[in-house]
Structures are given as C-alpha cells and as structure tokens.
Motif scaffolding. Structure first.
Motif, PDB file in Angstrom:
ATOM      1  N   TRP A 128       0.840  -1.211   0.000  1.00 28.55           N
ATOM      2  CA  TRP A 128       0.000   0.000   0.000  1.00 28.55           C
ATOM      3  C   TRP A 128       0.869   1.253   0.000  1.00 28.55           C
ATOM      4  CZ3 TRP A 128      -1.211   3.850   3.836  1.00 28.55           C
ATOM      5  CH2 TRP A 128      -2.311   4.659   3.507  1.00 28.55           C
ATOM      6  N   GLN A 173      -1.066   8.399  -4.114  1.00 27.08           N
ATOM      7  CA  GLN A 173      -2.469   8.084  -4.389  1.00 27.08           C
ATOM      8  C   GLN A 173      -3.094   7.403  -3.171  1.00 27.08           C
ATOM      9  OE1 GLN A 173      -3.484   9.292  -7.465  1.00 27.08           O
ATOM     10  NE2 GLN A 173      -1.334   9.948  -7.449  1.00 27.08           N
ATOM     11  N   SER A 203      -5.670   5.303  -1.462  1.00 31.80           N
ATOM     12  CA  SER A 203      -6.686   4.288  -1.753  1.00 31.80           C
ATOM     13  C   SER A 203      -7.117   3.612  -0.461  1.00 31.80           C
ATOM     14  CB  SER A 203      -6.127   3.248  -2.728  1.00 31.80           C
ATOM     15  OG  SER A 203      -6.965   2.109  -2.783  1.00 31.80           O
ATOM     16  N   CYS A 218     -10.706   5.114 -11.760  1.00 37.91           N
ATOM     17  CA  CYS A 218     -10.580   6.062 -10.642  1.00 37.91           C
ATOM     18  C   CYS A 218      -9.366   6.978 -10.717  1.00 37.91           C
ATOM     19  CB  CYS A 218     -10.525   5.297  -9.319  1.00 37.91           C
ATOM     20  SG  CYS A 218     -11.982   4.307  -8.966  1.00 37.91           S
ATOM     21  N   LEU A 251     -10.518   9.992  -5.429  1.00 39.80           N
ATOM     22  CA  LEU A 251      -9.985   8.625  -5.476  1.00 39.80           C
ATOM     23  C   LEU A 251     -10.249   7.906  -4.159  1.00 39.80           C
ATOM     24  CD1 LEU A 251      -8.309   6.334  -6.705  1.00 39.80           C
ATOM     25  CD2 LEU A 251      -6.259   7.473  -5.831  1.00 39.80           C
ATOM     26  N   THR A 253     -12.588   4.521  -3.929  1.00 42.93           N
ATOM     27  CA  THR A 253     -12.053   3.248  -3.442  1.00 42.93           C
ATOM     28  C   THR A 253     -12.727   2.819  -2.139  1.00 42.93           C
ATOM     29  OG1 THR A 253     -10.217   4.468  -2.394  1.00 42.93           O
ATOM     30  CG2 THR A 253      -9.818   3.491  -4.566  1.00 42.93           C
ATOM     31  N   PHE A 265      -1.034   0.766  -8.957  1.00 44.38           N
ATOM     32  CA  PHE A 265      -2.257   0.210  -8.385  1.00 44.38           C
ATOM     33  C   PHE A 265      -2.319  -1.295  -8.612  1.00 44.38           C
ATOM     34  CE2 PHE A 265      -6.833   0.110  -7.504  1.00 44.38           C
ATOM     35  CZ  PHE A 265      -6.936   1.080  -6.535  1.00 44.38           C
TER      36      PHE A 265
END
Length: 320
Positions: free
Chosen positions: A44, A53, A55, A102, A110, A114, A206
C-alpha cells in the motif's frame, strides 16, 4: 548501499529465520500475522508513499484474493496451490479496472471511490450467502493437504512472500519507474509537462499493490484463517494498514516493516484490555506522528544514521 545497511538486512533475515524456533504455536501465528501486515503495508505504501495516491481498497483486494482462491476450492475443487495465484491475478485484474476508472481523478475523489468499492465488495460477499456463505463463514482447505496446519511451515511461506514483495518494491522504487511515481507524487502537472504518462504509471502502481495484497490474502487465508468472513473486509482493517504505514514511516520501504511489527506487538499486548482498545491507541499514534514527526519512527532514526553516514541517500533507507 552501505556496509551498515547490508549488515542490518542480513541480521533482519537471520532473525526472521531463527525467531519462530523460539516461539510456541500461538506466537508463531502472531509472527505470521505481523509478516502478513508487512506485505499489505509495504504494497500500500507504493501507492501513497511513492505515487501519492490515497486508496482505501487495499484490504478489499486482500479479501478478493482470499475469497477467489477459497471459492474455487470450495465449489470447484481447485487446489489452493493454483487458487492463490488465480486470486492474486484476479485482484490485480480488478485493480487494473478500478485504476483505469478512478485514477484519472485527483484529491479526495480517489479515496471516496475506493472506499465505496471496498464497502461494495464486503456487502456482496455478505449478501450472496448462497455462494459465499456470507457471515456464516466460508471454510477453505489448508494449503498443504488435509492434515493439521503446520504453523512453522506457514510462517516461512509468509516470510518468503514478504522478502519477494519487498525485493520487487525495492527494484521498482530505485528504477526509472520509481522516479516517475515520485514525480507524480510531488506535482502531477509538472510530471505531465515533463512527459510522464500519469494514468499509466498510477495504474501500474495500483496493479502491483493489488497483486501483492491479493497474494497475501489468499496465502494467509489458506495457511492461518481457513474460515473467511466478510467482517475481515471492514474499514477497520484498512485503518490498521494505514496506521502501520504512517507510524513506521511513509515513503520508505523500512517504515512499514517497523510499523507493522510494532503495532502487531502492541495489539497483542492490549488484546485483554478491550477488543477495540488497540484501534483507539493506533489512531492516537497516527495523530501524534502526523502532527510532530511526519517521517514516522524510521524518519527519526534515519536522521541520526544519516548524520553518521551509516545510510545512503537512496530509498528505501532514507526519508525524502
């Protein structure tokens, strides 16, 4: 990489190989759980720490990997050895689709999309009880046959996956691709002006993070959980991953390892206090870290090590 860094890596690997022989069966499970969260937090971290980013779907991808492999075993008799790789591939494929939808957005959108996706996955798994067994739990087979689970063997499998995960992430963040991701994190407009394909590299990050989450979820499920339930996909699970990464040190490969081990140990100590007392403490720790030392625990240590020339300036052993 300096001599000190190589020595630390060697000692860490040696400790990882020796420690389970000093523990009882229960504590081996706890150690394996720490390794599971190391994989989730590290993968992550590629998204938030390096690509910038945010998420909230990472725990969902771990659940997708586990449920894909578990459902294939439960309904179609697919051996878990094949199912875990299919689970990882499905998680990566869904990550690609979600990323394409996304990752053209910025800011909080985003995170919201998510978050919605994560809750949708959890609700589908809970509602479709005829297929997924819902809250009753989906019983899945042990990875290595029909006998009693061998926790020591399971620990080493998880350790191998963690080493592979961190090794792959190390190669990525120290390559040209890693520079693209960090450029996107710092300023997307400038990165785009310099020729970086924003959507392509964000989607790639991602997919990679989703792949490792799916593999970790599937392998850990078959080795240690063996009864899957949608409750494992609650937002609180994502909160754990977030806390481990931020407390340890966002934007480094060393930080999530420190954060995951520390928070799992604290979680185990506080287990007798209250079922959710650890989450209150973890939230407090995140607030303190973000307020007073955003580089995390590793950031505090890295400053002193850097001053003594014990670590180099290249990731993953520095805080940028």
């Amino acid at each position: 990489m300096t001599r000190f860094q190589k020595a630390v890596i060697g000692l860490a690997l040696a400790a990882g190989l020796v420690i389970p022989f000093l523990l009882d069966s229960y504590m081996i499970r706890v150690a394996a759980m720490a390794i599971y969260y190391i994989i989730l937090a590290s993968s992550w971290n590629l998204l938030l720490g390096y690509a910038g980013q945010l998420s909230f779907a990472h725990a969902a991808f771990a659940g997708i990997g586990a449920y894909t492999s578990g459902l294939l075993s439960y309904h179609y008799g697919v051996h878990p050895g094949f199912g875990i790789f299919i689970g990882g591939a499905v998680a990566a494929g869904i990550g690609w689709c979600l990323g394409r939808m996304c990752l053209r957005t910025r800011g909080p959108y985003l995170a919201l999309m998510t978050l919605g996706f994560s809750e949708t996955v959890r609700l589908i798994l809970q509602i479709e009880h005829d297929f997924t067994r819902g809250s009753l739990g989906l019983q899945i087979p042990y990875l290595f046959g029909d006998g009693l689970p061998n926790h020591l063997l399971g620990y080493f499998v998880m350790l191998l996956l963690a080493v592979i995960t961190i090794g792959v992430l190390y190669l990525i963040v120290n390559s040209e691709k890693g520079l693209y991701l960090k450029a996107i994190r710092e300023d997307e407009d400038v990165a785009s002006a310099m020729g970086v394909e924003l959507v392509k590299w964000k989607v790639n990050a991602f997919v990679i993070s989703s792949l490792f989450a799916g593999l970790a979820g599937a392998i850990y499920g078959h080795l240690f959980v063996q009864v899957l339930a949608p409750q494992n996909l609650l937002l609180i699970e994502m909160g754990l991953i977030l806390a481990m990464t931020i407390v340890g040190g966002l934007g480094t490969l060393t930080g999530p390892i420190i954060g995951a081990i520390l928070l799992v140990v604290v979680w185990e100590i506080m287990r007798d206090v209250s079922p959710y007392a650890h989450m209150l403490l973890f939230a407090t720790m995140v607030i303190i870290v973000m307020k007073f030392f955003r580089a995390g625990i590793f950031g505090l240590v890295a400053k002193r090590l850097k001053a003594r020339n014990l670590i180099s300036k290249a990731p993953p052993f520095t805080v940028e």
